[in-house]
Design an enzyme around this catalytic site. Structure first.
Site, PDB file in Angstrom:
ATOM      1  CG  PHE A 112      -0.581 -30.603 -24.322  1.00 48.82           C
ATOM      2  CD1 PHE A 112      -1.375 -30.776 -25.438  1.00 48.82           C
ATOM      3  CD2 PHE A 112      -0.022 -31.728 -23.727  1.00 48.82           C
ATOM      4  CE1 PHE A 112      -1.614 -32.037 -25.948  1.00 48.82           C
ATOM      5  CE2 PHE A 112      -0.260 -32.991 -24.231  1.00 48.82           C
ATOM      6  CZ  PHE A 112      -1.053 -33.152 -25.347  1.00 48.82           C
ATOM      7  CE  LYS A 113      -0.577 -31.829 -30.339  1.00 50.56           C
ATOM      8  NZ  LYS A 113      -1.755 -31.406 -29.597  1.00 50.56           N
ATOM      9  CG  ASP A 114       5.739 -25.999 -26.841  1.00 50.48           C
ATOM     10  OD1 ASP A 114       6.122 -26.358 -27.968  1.00 50.48           O
ATOM     11  OD2 ASP A 114       5.233 -24.879 -26.612  1.00 50.48           O
ATOM     12  CG  LEU A 117       6.771 -32.438 -29.935  1.00 55.03           C
ATOM     13  CD1 LEU A 117       5.722 -31.786 -30.827  1.00 55.03           C
ATOM     14  CD2 LEU A 117       7.700 -33.316 -30.762  1.00 55.03           C
TER      15      LEU A 117
END
Ligand SMILES: *Cc1c(COP(=O)(O)O)cnc(C)c1O
Length: 499
Positions: A112-114, A117
């Site tokens: 989920f960091k995408d 980011l």
């Protein structure tokens, strides 16, 4: 919209300044000074829009010092089908009536960091030029795995930015290491540090704190910056998918206009769930936010008792991205719960720093408990949940998502609440494949197999394709070979930039 520090000694900054600075100079976190409201009519109007258009309407309220064209450009560069494997960006998968899984992992690194980011680099480089910055932005990251790769994918080939990622030589999984070592891009560097994550992290902190070194870089037109999860530029884009998930269900007439739903969020640094809190404050019809922790259950204790106590044993779990004892973003929640009382927040943070714990007042605690509910799941429960969800629904979830699912079961058991619920799914099952295969096929299936082989096992079992970002990692050329000691990291930065 202006921003101020949670601790009160830094006020009146624009969103571009807040995003460029990352952390406030007084050690606090930047928070918006005014409330943004999306009323029922506006929400209704957003149903017919796609992810990017919904994101535009939400972000322009928070980033009003960016032009509309700038925001649209950033959104276009981030949320497109080249970067995301799903055309709807973050699809909600129906598990059964009233229970949905919000898949936040269709981006390039399968976690989920995408979601944040992929857009942060574009917001950040524009923030730099808007605030008169002449230097190129250099992002330094110390990573224990997921963040480093997501930051590399976000910043690669972004004009005006460079990125250097330090990872502990022995501290990341084989897949995570290969993901980083094969990273392409004309502005990226990946460096192994001899030691553990703390060595890499403190090395990066030392570089940020070294004034002489920063001055030297400045003379060469480089400015160090950070992309970690306390940056407002990472938080704001995360608000969008809570709205978008709600709107998707409304579009399918699964929920009536104004109907309240629950969100369950597997939590570590409190960033993801804080974005849900902001969405609720803005008027998204949310009943409860359910904060799911693993055995490092410092947040569960806090939400139940009002006492935050980090002095406890750190446990390595099979949901490693939630193995955190200091949830930095919680400071923003405290600021809002106390009605923006800077001095109380600063006092609690000083207590945490000095004594390892703090206790919030009765009023804040009660306010928190009206909105948040929390429990935790251990590794055994996590594996059992992956297995039972697969058996019952034919759906395969990763370990972090399974923690959320188990805690949701505990929630309905404890409260009997039948409100429709969305569980945030934070990683693809392929990313944490060893635990997932073990849960579904048993210990035998993982014996003598490495993670790259297990990708294929999971693909056969699930009938799903191996995600592009994890495929053929062992066939891609290794592009980064530098290894350094912790004490030589500044030298590596210098060589990389000034070469
Ligand atoms: C980072 C991460 C989390 C925790 O999110 P926070 O915003 O830190 O609470 C959960 N799951 C996965 C897979 C992650 O990468």
């Amino acid at each position: 919209m202006l921003y101020e520090s949670t601790r009160g000694n830094y006020r009146g900054v624009t969103s571009a300044e807040a995003i460029k600075l990352g952390i406030a100079p007084d050690g606090g976190l930047f928070v918006p000074c005014d409330r943004v409201t999306i009323d029922g009519q506006k929400l209704q109007d957003m149903i017919k829009l796609d992810y990017r258009e919904r994101a535009f309407l939400i972000l322009k309220e928070f980033l009003d010092d960016y032009s509309e064209g700038e925001i649209r450009d950033c959104l276009k560069l981030a949320y497109n089908t080249e970067n995301f494997a799903s055309p709807v960006i973050a699809p909600a998968h129906r598990l059964r009536d009233g229970l949905y899984i919000l898949e936040l992992w269709h981006g390039p690194t399968c976690a989920f960091k995408d979601m944040a980011l992929q857009i942060l680099p574009h917001l950040l480089t524009r923030a730099a030029s808007k605030t008169g910055e002449k230097s190129a932005i250099v992002i330094l990251v110390a990573t224990s795995g997921d963040t480093g790769k997501a930051a590399l994918e976000g910043f690669k080939n972004v004009p005006g930015a460079r990125i250097i990622v330090f990872y502990p030589e022995q501290g990341v999984s084989e897949i995570q290491k290969l993901q980083m070592l094969t990273q392409e891009g004309n502005n990226v560097a990946v460096v192994a540090v001899r030691g553990n994550f703390d060595d890499a992290q403190s090395g990066v902190k030392n570089i940020f704190a070294d004034e002489a070194f920063n001055l030297e870089l400045q003379k060469a037109n480089y400015r160090l910056s950070s992309a970690n999860s306390i940056n407002w530029g990472r938080l704001a884009p995360q608000i969008v998918y809570y709205f978008s998930a709600y709107l998707d269900l409304a579009a399918q007439n699964v929920i009536a206009p104004g109907e309240k739903i629950n969100f369950v969020v597997p939590t570590g640094n409190f960033g993801n769930i804080l974005a849900a809190y902001y969405a609720r404050e803005m008027g998204l019809p949310v009943h409860r936010l359910i904060c799911a922790a693993n055995t490092n259950n410092v947040l569960t204790d806090f939400i139940r008792t009002g006492v935050y106590n980090r002095s406890r044993r750190f446990v390595k779990t099979i949901s490693p991205s939630m193995d955190i004892l200091i949830s930095s973003n919680l400071e923003r929640l405290l600021y809002h719960l106390t009605g923006r009382d800077h001095s109380r927040v600063a006092r609690w943070m000083a207590d945490l720093h000095r004594a390892g714990s703090y206790q919030v007042d009765e009023h804040s605690r009660n306010k928190m408990r009206q909105i948040l509910w929390s429990d935790y799941a251990d590794d055994k429960e996590t594996l059992e949940t992956i297995r039972s969800v697969h058996q019952r629904y034919g759906y395969i979830m990763d370990t972090h998502t399974a923690v959320g699912m188990k805690v949701y079961e505990k929630y309905t058991g404890a409260t009997g609440d039948g409100t429709k619920t969305i569980v945030a799914s934070t990683a693809s099952p392929f990313k944490f494949n060893e635990s997932v295969v073990k849960a579904i096929l048993g210990d035998q299936a993982v014996a003598d197999k490495d993670e790259l082989e297990l990708l294929h096992v999971l693909s056969e079992t699930s009938g799903l394709d191996i995600p592009a970002g994890l495929k053929d990692l062992d066939r891609k050329p290794v592009l980064h070979k530098t290894i350094t000691d912790r004490d030589s990291m500044a030298g590596v930065v210098k060589d990389t930039l000034l070469g």
